[in-house]
Design an enzyme around this catalytic site. Structure first.
Site, PDB file in Angstrom:
ATOM      1  N   ASP A  34       0.923  -1.226   0.060  1.00  0.00           N
ATOM      2  CA  ASP A  34      -0.038   0.018  -0.077  1.00  0.00           C
ATOM      3  C   ASP A  34       0.809   1.343  -0.022  1.00  0.00           C
ATOM      4  O   ASP A  34       0.718   2.435  -0.581  1.00  0.00           O
ATOM      5  CB  ASP A  34      -0.850   0.147   1.238  1.00  0.00           C
ATOM      6  CG  ASP A  34      -1.777  -1.120   1.056  1.00  0.00           C
ATOM      7  OD1 ASP A  34      -2.037  -1.478   0.085  1.00  0.00           O
ATOM      8  OD2 ASP A  34      -2.881  -0.968   2.161  1.00  0.00           O
ATOM      9  N   PHE A  37       2.275   1.968  -3.321  1.00  0.00           N
ATOM     10  CA  PHE A  37       1.163   2.338  -4.284  1.00  0.00           C
ATOM     11  C   PHE A  37       0.846   3.723  -3.840  1.00  0.00           C
ATOM     12  O   PHE A  37       0.983   4.812  -4.948  1.00  0.00           O
ATOM     13  CB  PHE A  37      -0.276   1.416  -3.817  1.00  0.00           C
ATOM     14  CG  PHE A  37      -1.364   1.980  -4.787  1.00  0.00           C
ATOM     15  CD1 PHE A  37      -1.434   1.619  -6.028  1.00  0.00           C
ATOM     16  CD2 PHE A  37      -2.179   2.848  -4.404  1.00  0.00           C
ATOM     17  CE1 PHE A  37      -2.459   2.042  -6.913  1.00  0.00           C
ATOM     18  CE2 PHE A  37      -3.354   3.420  -5.179  1.00  0.00           C
ATOM     19  CZ  PHE A  37      -3.193   2.782  -6.394  1.00  0.00           C
ATOM     20  N   ASP A  38       0.871   4.224  -2.543  1.00  0.00           N
ATOM     21  CA  ASP A  38       0.357   5.423  -2.279  1.00  0.00           C
ATOM     22  C   ASP A  38       1.469   6.559  -2.803  1.00  0.00           C
ATOM     23  O   ASP A  38       1.337   7.526  -3.141  1.00  0.00           O
ATOM     24  CB  ASP A  38       0.285   5.649  -0.525  1.00  0.00           C
ATOM     25  CG  ASP A  38      -0.861   5.234  -0.353  1.00  0.00           C
ATOM     26  OD1 ASP A  38      -1.668   4.960  -1.003  1.00  0.00           O
ATOM     27  OD2 ASP A  38      -1.051   4.775   0.850  1.00  0.00           O
ATOM     28  N   GLU A 113     -27.424 -15.649 -12.060  1.00  0.00           N
ATOM     29  CA  GLU A 113     -26.502 -14.690 -11.202  1.00  0.00           C
ATOM     30  C   GLU A 113     -27.188 -14.266  -9.961  1.00  0.00           C
ATOM     31  O   GLU A 113     -28.167 -14.346  -9.682  1.00  0.00           O
ATOM     32  CB  GLU A 113     -26.234 -13.528 -12.283  1.00  0.00           C
ATOM     33  CG  GLU A 113     -25.583 -13.587 -13.333  1.00  0.00           C
ATOM     34  CD  GLU A 113     -25.848 -12.371 -14.445  1.00  0.00           C
ATOM     35  OE1 GLU A 113     -25.976 -11.412 -13.754  1.00  0.00           O
ATOM     36  OE2 GLU A 113     -25.855 -12.619 -15.486  1.00  0.00           O
ATOM     37  N   LYS A 115     -28.604 -11.363  -7.544  1.00  0.00           N
ATOM     38  CA  LYS A 115     -29.174 -10.050  -7.634  1.00  0.00           C
ATOM     39  C   LYS A 115     -28.636  -9.292  -6.392  1.00  0.00           C
ATOM     40  O   LYS A 115     -29.077  -9.437  -5.287  1.00  0.00           O
ATOM     41  CB  LYS A 115     -30.637 -10.334  -7.568  1.00  0.00           C
ATOM     42  CG  LYS A 115     -31.463  -9.040  -7.798  1.00  0.00           C
ATOM     43  CD  LYS A 115     -33.084  -9.405  -7.987  1.00  0.00           C
ATOM     44  CE  LYS A 115     -33.749  -8.230  -8.409  1.00  0.00           C
ATOM     45  NZ  LYS A 115     -33.581  -6.830  -7.884  1.00  0.00           N
ATOM     46  N   ASP A 117     -27.815  -5.932  -4.037  1.00  0.00           N
ATOM     47  CA  ASP A 117     -29.231  -5.145  -3.569  1.00  0.00           C
ATOM     48  C   ASP A 117     -28.446  -3.781  -3.556  1.00  0.00           C
ATOM     49  O   ASP A 117     -28.006  -3.195  -2.561  1.00  0.00           O
ATOM     50  CB  ASP A 117     -29.491  -5.445  -2.121  1.00  0.00           C
ATOM     51  CG  ASP A 117     -30.885  -4.996  -1.915  1.00  0.00           C
ATOM     52  OD1 ASP A 117     -31.349  -4.338  -2.588  1.00  0.00           O
ATOM     53  OD2 ASP A 117     -31.062  -4.788  -0.501  1.00  0.00           O
ATOM     54  N   ARG A 136     -30.128   4.905 -13.016  1.00  0.00           N
ATOM     55  CA  ARG A 136     -31.142   4.436 -13.788  1.00  0.00           C
ATOM     56  C   ARG A 136     -32.308   5.395 -13.934  1.00  0.00           C
ATOM     57  O   ARG A 136     -32.752   5.515 -15.091  1.00  0.00           O
ATOM     58  CB  ARG A 136     -32.075   3.067 -13.045  1.00  0.00           C
ATOM     59  CG  ARG A 136     -32.993   2.707 -13.693  1.00  0.00           C
ATOM     60  CD  ARG A 136     -33.466   1.526 -13.032  1.00  0.00           C
ATOM     61  NE  ARG A 136     -34.272   0.687 -13.890  1.00  0.00           N
ATOM     62  CZ  ARG A 136     -35.808   0.915 -13.440  1.00  0.00           C
ATOM     63  NH1 ARG A 136     -36.149   1.650 -12.539  1.00  0.00           N
ATOM     64  NH2 ARG A 136     -36.728   0.222 -14.149  1.00  0.00           N
ATOM     65  N   GLU A 173     -24.360  -2.850 -10.985  1.00  0.00           N
ATOM     66  CA  GLU A 173     -24.992  -2.455  -9.566  1.00  0.00           C
ATOM     67  C   GLU A 173     -23.894  -1.903  -8.557  1.00  0.00           C
ATOM     68  O   GLU A 173     -22.813  -2.459  -8.442  1.00  0.00           O
ATOM     69  CB  GLU A 173     -25.521  -3.728  -8.854  1.00  0.00           C
ATOM     70  CG  GLU A 173     -26.553  -3.248  -7.990  1.00  0.00           C
ATOM     71  CD  GLU A 173     -27.937  -3.414  -8.691  1.00  0.00           C
ATOM     72  OE1 GLU A 173     -28.074  -3.230 -10.005  1.00  0.00           O
ATOM     73  OE2 GLU A 173     -28.989  -2.961  -8.113  1.00  0.00           O
ATOM     74  N   TYR A 236     -22.812  -6.618 -14.934  1.00  0.00           N
ATOM     75  CA  TYR A 236     -23.517  -7.935 -15.363  1.00  0.00           C
ATOM     76  C   TYR A 236     -24.143  -7.632 -16.603  1.00  0.00           C
ATOM     77  O   TYR A 236     -24.699  -8.546 -17.012  1.00  0.00           O
ATOM     78  CB  TYR A 236     -24.642  -8.135 -14.130  1.00  0.00           C
ATOM     79  CG  TYR A 236     -25.227  -6.825 -13.502  1.00  0.00           C
ATOM     80  CD1 TYR A 236     -26.246  -6.417 -14.436  1.00  0.00           C
ATOM     81  CD2 TYR A 236     -25.293  -6.687 -12.395  1.00  0.00           C
ATOM     82  CE1 TYR A 236     -27.101  -5.372 -14.161  1.00  0.00           C
ATOM     83  CE2 TYR A 236     -26.230  -5.715 -11.914  1.00  0.00           C
ATOM     84  CZ  TYR A 236     -27.069  -5.009 -13.098  1.00  0.00           C
ATOM     85  OH  TYR A 236     -27.939  -4.140 -12.266  1.00  0.00           O
ATOM     86  N   LYS A 299     -31.029 -15.561 -16.443  1.00  0.00           N
ATOM     87  CA  LYS A 299     -31.113 -14.878 -17.948  1.00  0.00           C
ATOM     88  C   LYS A 299     -30.810 -15.942 -18.946  1.00  0.00           C
ATOM     89  O   LYS A 299     -30.144 -16.869 -18.569  1.00  0.00           O
ATOM     90  CB  LYS A 299     -29.819 -13.961 -18.008  1.00  0.00           C
ATOM     91  CG  LYS A 299     -30.111 -12.685 -17.114  1.00  0.00           C
ATOM     92  CD  LYS A 299     -28.909 -11.832 -17.120  1.00  0.00           C
ATOM     93  CE  LYS A 299     -28.951 -10.806 -16.055  1.00  0.00           C
ATOM     94  NZ  LYS A 299     -27.475  -9.813 -15.890  1.00  0.00           N
ATOM     95  N   LYS A 323     -36.926 -13.607  -6.093  1.00  0.00           N
ATOM     96  CA  LYS A 323     -36.464 -13.076  -4.840  1.00  0.00           C
ATOM     97  C   LYS A 323     -36.537 -13.974  -3.576  1.00  0.00           C
ATOM     98  O   LYS A 323     -37.484 -14.483  -3.301  1.00  0.00           O
ATOM     99  CB  LYS A 323     -37.578 -11.862  -4.639  1.00  0.00           C
ATOM    100  CG  LYS A 323     -37.492 -10.845  -5.778  1.00  0.00           C
ATOM    101  CD  LYS A 323     -36.985  -9.603  -5.415  1.00  0.00           C
ATOM    102  CE  LYS A 323     -37.596  -8.724  -4.904  1.00  0.00           C
ATOM    103  NZ  LYS A 323     -37.144  -7.314  -4.897  1.00  0.00           N
ATOM    104  N   CYS A 417     -43.617   9.481  32.802  1.00  0.00           N
ATOM    105  CA  CYS A 417     -42.139   9.007  32.571  1.00  0.00           C
ATOM    106  C   CYS A 417     -41.638   7.715  33.439  1.00  0.00           C
ATOM    107  O   CYS A 417     -42.020   7.791  34.765  1.00  0.00           O
ATOM    108  CB  CYS A 417     -41.520  10.205  32.725  1.00  0.00           C
ATOM    109  SG  CYS A 417     -39.688  10.129  32.622  1.00  0.00           S
ATOM    110  N   CYS A 420     -39.098   9.412  36.122  1.00  0.00           N
ATOM    111  CA  CYS A 420     -39.547  10.600  36.909  1.00  0.00           C
ATOM    112  C   CYS A 420     -40.780  10.885  37.455  1.00  0.00           C
ATOM    113  O   CYS A 420     -41.291  11.332  38.285  1.00  0.00           O
ATOM    114  CB  CYS A 420     -38.750  11.845  36.738  1.00  0.00           C
ATOM    115  SG  CYS A 420     -39.776  12.555  35.288  1.00  0.00           S
ATOM    116  N   CYS A 435     -41.146  13.486  27.784  1.00  0.00           N
ATOM    117  CA  CYS A 435     -41.138  13.864  29.504  1.00  0.00           C
ATOM    118  C   CYS A 435     -40.867  15.187  29.455  1.00  0.00           C
ATOM    119  O   CYS A 435     -39.645  15.510  28.981  1.00  0.00           O
ATOM    120  CB  CYS A 435     -40.203  12.811  29.996  1.00  0.00           C
ATOM    121  SG  CYS A 435     -39.986  13.546  31.784  1.00  0.00           S
ATOM    122  N   CYS A 441     -35.602  15.308  35.470  1.00  0.00           N
ATOM    123  CA  CYS A 441     -35.821  13.738  35.162  1.00  0.00           C
ATOM    124  C   CYS A 441     -34.476  13.162  34.887  1.00  0.00           C
ATOM    125  O   CYS A 441     -33.533  13.903  34.384  1.00  0.00           O
ATOM    126  CB  CYS A 441     -36.576  13.675  33.728  1.00  0.00           C
ATOM    127  SG  CYS A 441     -36.783  12.144  33.202  1.00  0.00           S
TER     128      CYS A 441
END
Ligand code: IVH
Length: 689
Positions: A34, A37-38, A113, A115, A117, A136, A173, A236, A299, A323, A417, A420, A435, A441
């Site tokens: 890393d 890379f940096d 495949e 799905k 979310d 979309r 996605e 996809y 598909k 689903k 409450c 109190c 309250c 309180c």
């Protein structure tokens, strides 16, 4: 380094970093550390800064963001972004399969495949370069979120190889990993807590699930912020005018070769049996994934067969989603308890018989408010269904009425409450009960003191929550102003109980007492704006406190301001103004402020005499954009100390746009269209003399 050498080096570094990005994000096989890379990235950034004209439009340095977009441009999709039909069981899938067989016969394959979310995105590549990313939207046109999408590290700016079509679109996605979601939401919670929001306000502002968080992030205006959200993407589906190959399965493999992140979890299926197996397999496996999926997409593999099947108005006939049901379990309701927050808001909580759900043990579920209990028609000892439908806090979805005992009593919302005993109030139009006893309180008082000593408020870190509770229970402090009356002898060897369930005794030793008193003493130097925030006025977070302090300069002026005076400050709304006025209407709060003043706290702004002030820019609004000889923050400060006001976006009412190097062309166009005064840094200096 001369210009030619710089250009060569910029191109070389760009290519090298793209290669390492691919190794890291797509293949998960980093070949350098890393740190190395940096270093490459830093070198590239330095060179790009010195030779801005050589920066490639798709430079990997842009993955850290920086472009600000006020409104997203609307772009019409070349191919409409359709959704998928949904199925929920094997019968419905069999019907889908029958329809296909009727249309194209029996000789075909499916690709199954996951799905994902998240939210759908369409990426356009021209000659291997990412030129546009569009959401979309309504399926016909969406938002141009290119600057934000460019910050997603797994999305290539430049493709690998040379066998990609000259112009094509790829869909996929955008999502957020569960661990990132937890981490960022926890950080957000802490920030809100420190700003003094109560539990209900916090819950309202926290993201409900990774999809909402990802979607909120993608719509942010500052791509630098987006880059901090660590979004990810799976691609996809390819749309191209010239065909690349004959099947979706081959396209997925090709996409992976060009540098796209394609999920490993896809499979060629010869028939429905294979599809059912895939669905069953991932109903179990999905619990081990680092991101949410909500089903499987099926598909037809071959493109010619896809074409033959065609589309309905909204969905393709060659694909469908299956689903998964949200995981749900039933368990027993033991008891409903009620929590009292710092502002007095009451939250009902269902205490449940512990039950396993989606990998965690669930013991409690929020019932939100009285309406929710009513909606569920909750009775004592009910058996309830608990779900984690994409939300982190489990939720009771329904009661299993078949298990309700005949003499079960309805859950009645409390009238008083629980802490109190004061009668609760529910303002008209509000869902929460409160309250009103904010002067006596206990959880409200303790909560206010905890907020007062918080890091972003008075920062008395030698006093923890346990000590505050202990001192309050003993009766030494009732309000935060009482902290300033504490004496060494009162605290030394003082004993109190700590812990919620397992009570333990704690006693304060000399060193702790000294630290506590020193911390309290040091807090007298905390600047006015933070004292104002520490007071715990509803909706007055750090930013609002700063604005109030700047505008009114001392506590008396704020206490005597009218709602209109306050609401007139830029970006302070009526609701905040109302809360401020309400706070100072109470005699007890005015007394608290008097006590703090008498104890030497900073109850007014102290002007830094070394800064030269003027009102040369009074009444004028400024937007700074681009790179200047000084930092943007310093420039903004200069505007403020000369009486001007900084704003965050271009609008008709903007007086000046101060344009620096590398200002975005769109901003320039918008400012020109609106006839706004565009000035350089030098011209700005002229204004303030
Ligand atoms: S294919 C015409 N594949 O689900 C092809 N969609 O309910 C349409 N989605 O809008 C998309 N994972 O946002 C496809 N592996 C996947 C998917 C997927 C998630 C989303 C996508 C789509 C929605 C339809």
């Amino acid at each position: 380094m001369n210009a030619q050498e710089a250009k060569a080096q910029i191109d070389h570094l760009t290519e090298l970093i793209n290669h390492h990005n691919y190794q890291y994000y797509i293949l998960s096989r980093p070949s350098i550390s890393d740190f190395e890379f940096d270093k490459l990235l830093k070198d590239l950034e330095t060179l790009e800064k010195a030779f801005p004209s050589f920066q490639n439009p798709n430079s990997p340095s842009l993955k850290v963001g920086g472009d600000i977009t006020k409104e997203f441009k609307q772009v019409k999709h070349k191919y409409p972004m359709l959704s998928l039909g949904n199925t929920y069981n094997e019968e419905e899938l069999t019907e889908f399969d029958n329809r296909i067989r009727k249309s194209i016969g029996n000789d075909f394959e499916y690709v199954c495949e996951l799905k994902f979310d998240g939210l759908a995105i369409s990426l356009t590549y021209e000659n291997g370069k990412l030129i546009r990313a569009v959401t979309r939207g309504d399926g016909v046109q969406g938002d141009d979120v290119t600057a934000n999408v460019k910050t997603i590290r797994s999305i290539p700016h430049q493709l690998r190889g040379n066998d990609y079509p000259a112009y094509f679109e790829i869909r996929g996605e955008i999502f957020m990993h569960l661990a990132t979601f937890d981490k960022l939401n926890n950080t957000l919670r802490k920030e809100l807590e420190e700003k003094g929001y109560d539990e209900d306000e916090i819950r309202e502002q926290l993201y409900k699930n990774p999809r909402n968080f990802a979607s909120g992030s993608l719509k942010m205006q500052d791509s630098k912020e987006v880059s901090k959200r660590n979004l990810d993407a799976f691609l996809y589906f390819i749309y191209a005018d010239e065909s690349v190959n004959e099947s979706h399965h081959e396209s997925l493999q090709k996409a992976a070769q060009w540098g796209f992140q394609v999920s490993d979890h896809f499979q060629l299926c010869r028939g429905l049996e294979d599809v059912f197996d895939f669905i069953k397999k991932y109903d179990v496996e999905r619990k081990n994934l680092s991101y949410d999926i909500d089903g499987v997409v099926i598909k037809v593999n071959n493109y010619f067969q896809q074409q033959e099947l065609g589309f309905t108005a909204k969905t393709p006939r060659w694909a469908i989603a299956y689903k998964y049901k949200a995981e749900s379990v039933s368990t027993l309701l033991n008891e409903v308890t009620y929590q009292v927050g710092r502002t007095g808001a009451i939250t009902p909580v269902a205490n449940l018989k512990p039950v396993q759900l989606a990998g965690t043990t669930v013991k409690r579920a929020s019932l939100y408010n009285a309406d929710e209990i009513e909606r569920l028609d909750l009775h004592e000892n009910d058996t309830v269904f608990v779900e984690k439908g994409g939300e982190i806090i489990p939720k009771i979805t329904a009661v299993d009425l078949s298990k309700r005992l005949p003499d079960a009593k309805k859950i009645e919302y409390i009238q008083n409450c629980p802490e109190c005993g004061t009668a609760l109030i529910r303002a008209e139009g509000e869902v929460m009960h409160y309250c009103p006893n904010d002067t006596a309180c206990p959880p409200q008082l303790i909560g206010k003191i905890e907020h007062f000593i918080g890091r972003k408020a008075m920062n008395i870190d030698s006093l923890g929550a346990e000590t505050v509770t202990g001192l309050h229970q003993i009766g030494l402090i009732k309000t935060y102003a009482d902290l300033y009356e504490l004496k060494y002898e009162q605290l030394l060897d003082l004993e109190f109980e700590v812990g919620d369930t397992e009570k333990k005794k704690r006693s304060l030793k000399a060193k702790s007492v000294e630290n506590i008193l020193n911390g309290i003493e040091a807090s007298k130097q905390v600047p006015f704006e933070r004292v104002l925030f520490a007071l715990g006025i509803r909706m007055v977070g750090e930013t609002v406190a700063k604005k109030l302090a700047k505008q009114f300069e001392n506590i008396d002026k704020i206490a005597n301001a009218t709602k209109e005076d306050i609401a007139n400050i830029y970006e302070i709304g009526d609701k905040i103004a109302e809360n401020v006025v309400k706070f100072f209407e109470l005699e007890s709060n005015r007394n608290l402020c008097e006590k703090l003043k008498a104890n030497g706290l900073q109850m007014a702004i102290v002007h830094d005499e070394s800064i030269e002030r003027s009102d040369k820019l009074s009444g004028k609004s400024f937007l700074v954009s681009g790179v200047f000889s000084m930092s943007r923050d310093d420039l903004k400060k200069l505007i403020e100390v000369n009486g001007g006001r900084n704003v965050g976006s271009i609008s008709k009412s903007l007086d000046y746009l101060i344009a620096g190097d590398k200002m975005g062309p769109e901003k320039l166009k918008k400012a020109t269209d609106l006839n706004i005064n565009i000035i350089s840094e030098d011209e700005f200096r002229g204004l303030i003399g």
